[in-house]
Design a protein around this motif. Structure first.
Motif, PDB file in Angstrom:
ATOM      1  N   CYS A  32       0.811  -1.232   0.000  1.00 47.97           N
ATOM      2  CA  CYS A  32       0.000   0.000   0.000  1.00 47.97           C
ATOM      3  C   CYS A  32       0.840   1.277   0.000  1.00 47.97           C
ATOM      4  CB  CYS A  32      -0.948   0.005   1.192  1.00 47.97           C
ATOM      5  SG  CYS A  32      -0.132   0.213   2.805  1.00 47.97           S
ATOM      6  N   LEU A  33       2.161   1.157   0.099  1.00 51.58           N
ATOM      7  CA  LEU A  33       3.111   2.279   0.071  1.00 51.58           C
ATOM      8  C   LEU A  33       3.051   3.150   1.319  1.00 51.58           C
ATOM      9  CD1 LEU A  33       2.899   3.428  -3.666  1.00 51.58           C
ATOM     10  CD2 LEU A  33       4.239   1.592  -2.639  1.00 51.58           C
ATOM     11  N   ARG A  34       2.434   2.681   2.384  1.00 51.69           N
ATOM     12  CA  ARG A  34       2.423   3.455   3.633  1.00 51.69           C
ATOM     13  C   ARG A  34       3.834   3.483   4.212  1.00 51.69           C
ATOM     14  NH1 ARG A  34      -1.315   0.870   6.148  1.00 51.69           N
ATOM     15  NH2 ARG A  34      -2.982   2.404   5.874  1.00 51.69           N
ATOM     16  N   PRO A  35       4.353   4.682   4.596  1.00 50.02           N
ATOM     17  CA  PRO A  35       5.682   4.741   5.216  1.00 50.02           C
ATOM     18  C   PRO A  35       5.712   3.903   6.492  1.00 50.02           C
ATOM     19  CG  PRO A  35       4.994   6.927   4.528  1.00 50.02           C
ATOM     20  CD  PRO A  35       3.797   6.037   4.364  1.00 50.02           C
ATOM     21  N   LEU A  36       6.777   3.136   6.664  1.00 44.90           N
ATOM     22  CA  LEU A  36       6.863   2.198   7.775  1.00 44.90           C
ATOM     23  C   LEU A  36       7.654   2.778   8.934  1.00 44.90           C
ATOM     24  CD1 LEU A  36       7.518  -1.092   5.784  1.00 44.90           C
ATOM     25  CD2 LEU A  36       5.347  -0.228   6.664  1.00 44.90           C
ATOM     26  N   GLY A  37       7.324   2.307  10.136  1.00 46.96           N
ATOM     27  CA  GLY A  37       8.010   2.789  11.316  1.00 46.96           C
ATOM     28  C   GLY A  37       7.620   4.213  11.640  1.00 46.96           C
ATOM     29  N   GLY A  38       8.370   4.852  12.511  1.00 49.72           N
ATOM     30  CA  GLY A  38       8.090   6.227  12.901  1.00 49.72           C
ATOM     31  C   GLY A  38       9.005   7.206  12.203  1.00 49.72           C
ATOM     32  N   ALA A  39       9.001   8.435  12.688  1.00 50.69           N
ATOM     33  CA  ALA A  39       9.788   9.499  12.069  1.00 50.69           C
ATOM     34  C   ALA A  39      11.278   9.195  12.110  1.00 50.69           C
ATOM     35  CB  ALA A  39       9.491  10.825  12.770  1.00 50.69           C
ATOM     36  N   VAL A  40      11.733   8.583  13.211  1.00 50.02           N
ATOM     37  CA  VAL A  40      13.163   8.308  13.344  1.00 50.02           C
ATOM     38  C   VAL A  40      13.625   7.310  12.284  1.00 50.02           C
ATOM     39  CG1 VAL A  40      14.966   7.479  14.892  1.00 50.02           C
ATOM     40  CG2 VAL A  40      13.054   8.798  15.803  1.00 50.02           C
ATOM     41  N   MET A  41      12.841   6.259  12.068  1.00 54.42           N
ATOM     42  CA  MET A  41      13.216   5.283  11.042  1.00 54.42           C
ATOM     43  C   MET A  41      13.237   5.942   9.668  1.00 54.42           C
ATOM     44  SD  MET A  41      11.384   1.733   9.812  1.00 54.42           S
ATOM     45  CE  MET A  41      12.105   0.706  11.087  1.00 54.42           C
ATOM     46  N   GLN A  42      12.249   6.761   9.362  1.00 58.56           N
ATOM     47  CA  GLN A  42      12.206   7.403   8.063  1.00 58.56           C
ATOM     48  C   GLN A  42      13.405   8.324   7.855  1.00 58.56           C
ATOM     49  OE1 GLN A  42       9.639   7.084   5.498  1.00 58.56           O
ATOM     50  NE2 GLN A  42       9.465   5.221   6.710  1.00 58.56           N
ATOM     51  N   LEU A  43      13.759   9.097   8.877  1.00 62.27           N
ATOM     52  CA  LEU A  43      14.914   9.982   8.771  1.00 62.27           C
ATOM     53  C   LEU A  43      16.196   9.166   8.642  1.00 62.27           C
ATOM     54  CD1 LEU A  43      16.159  12.799   8.843  1.00 62.27           C
ATOM     55  CD2 LEU A  43      16.222  12.630  11.342  1.00 62.27           C
ATOM     56  N   THR A  44      16.294   8.076   9.396  1.00 63.91           N
ATOM     57  CA  THR A  44      17.488   7.232   9.340  1.00 63.91           C
ATOM     58  C   THR A  44      17.696   6.663   7.945  1.00 63.91           C
ATOM     59  OG1 THR A  44      17.231   6.632  11.671  1.00 63.91           O
ATOM     60  CG2 THR A  44      18.617   5.206  10.319  1.00 63.91           C
ATOM     61  N   MET A  45      16.618   6.191   7.318  1.00 67.00           N
ATOM     62  CA  MET A  45      16.737   5.632   5.977  1.00 67.00           C
ATOM     63  C   MET A  45      17.123   6.706   4.960  1.00 67.00           C
ATOM     64  SD  MET A  45      16.209   2.567   6.737  1.00 67.00           S
ATOM     65  CE  MET A  45      16.318   1.870   5.098  1.00 67.00           C
TER      66      MET A  45
END
Length: 330
Positions: A32-45
């Motif tokens: 479904c393309l929903r971003p996974l994890g929280g803000a920290v995971m997204q920033l880390t990636m």
């Protein structure tokens, strides 16, 4: 209808993260393309993708790490593929919904040794020859292979299930506008068919085709029609990362931090992304004689992300945005 009233909601049948988005870094659900994890995971990636691109290590200071941990944690840990490939899902429901095509495209496990080079060959040919929506086409053929092998559907158009069986399959080549254009598109399609066959026809799957005959599924007419169907119903959708506001708030110090929460650890990945998630702004030094208020659990004297981290994140997001614009222009 009243202003703001929902008139119609369209259900997504199949989706894929575009190449420019995948290269930027953040992890999204394969279904479904929903971003996974929280803000920290997204920033880390996002930062990991910047490291790979620049070959320079991005350092996160202890103060930044502590402040990031004050950001709301992962909503739900990602559901990983049981074969340990790079793909992940937001829920068991999405993993089960994607199983029909993912099982034949998974790069993990023993099958990955066959799938990876075959998929690369097909995608390279498609990208170089201008074959449209080739990732979605591969996913759709993977579903048809599953229908034939697991549900005894007849090879060919009859292997299309659900809403896909109802769509009109007007050949993609017929929309070229000239005889030369039609001939060229048809050539591209015909060259793609054996590459698709190499991807999906294995010693295991061929036994489940009637008399071992795969020509009913892997032929130029069906692929041409599927591409034409996709070309008429696929839409490009872009949306901001839902964690963007949280990171921007941390960047300018306006985030009222809660108690630190454990974040799902990010794993190194070669590809993946979601655009527009840069933190922005920054807070200057406190006035002489004035003490800066600290957030709960934060290091005294630190209430916003460091300028270096913010600048790196903004540069990485800007690069992703530029790459996306250039790929869209092509």
């Amino acid at each position: 209808f009243n202003a703001g009233e929902l008139v119609y909601a369209e259900r997504c049948l199949l989706s894929v993260q575009d190449a420019a988005s995948r290269e930027a870094g953040p992890l999204v659900c394969n279904m479904c393309l929903r971003p996974l994890g929280g803000a920290v995971m997204q920033l880390t990636m996002l930062l990991k993708a910047a490291e790979e691109r620049t070959r320079r290590k991005v350092m996160v200071s202890p103060a930044d790490a502590l402040l990031l941990r004050s950001c709301p944690g992962a909503r739900r840990p990602p559901c990983r593929c049981p074969e340990s490939c790079e793909e992940a899902f937001c829920s068991e429901e999405c993993r089960e919904a994607a199983a029909a095509h993912h099982a034949h495209l998974c790069l993990g496990g023993e099958a990955g040794d066959h799938v990876e080079p075959a998929l690369e060959n097909f995608c390279q040919h498609a990208a170089e020859s201008g074959l449209p929506h080739f990732c979605l086409a591969a996913m759709l053929f993977a579903r048809m292979v599953a229908a034939v092998c697991e549900r005894s559907r007849p090879p060919g158009p009859g292997a299309l299930e659900g809403a896909f069986a109802e769509f009109e399959r007007v050949p993609w080549s017929s929309a070229a506008g000239s005889a030369e254009g039609i001939e060229e598109r048809r050539r591209v399609v015909e060259e793609a068919v054996p590459l698709l066959s190499d991807l999906f026809v294995t010693g295991e799957t061929i036994q489940k085709f009637p008399a071992g005959n795969t020509d009913g599924l892997f032929n130029a007419d069906l692929l041409d029609g599927v591409l034409g169907m996709l070309d008429r119903c696929v839409v490009d959708v872009e949306f901001e990362n839902p964690h963007d506001a949280e990171l921007r708030a941390l960047a300018d110090g306006s985030q009222a931090a809660a108690a630190p929460q454990a974040e799902e650890p990010a794993e190194p990945r070669k590809k993946l992304k979601r655009r527009k998630q840069a933190a922005s702004g920054g807070e200057g030094p406190p006035e002489p004689g004035k003490k800066r208020r600290t957030q709960s659990g934060a290091t005294p004297g630190v209430s916003s992300l460091s300028e270096d981290l913010v600048a790196t994140a903004r540069a990485a997001a800007a690069h992703a945005e530029r790459e996306a614009s250039e790929s869209a222009a092509v």
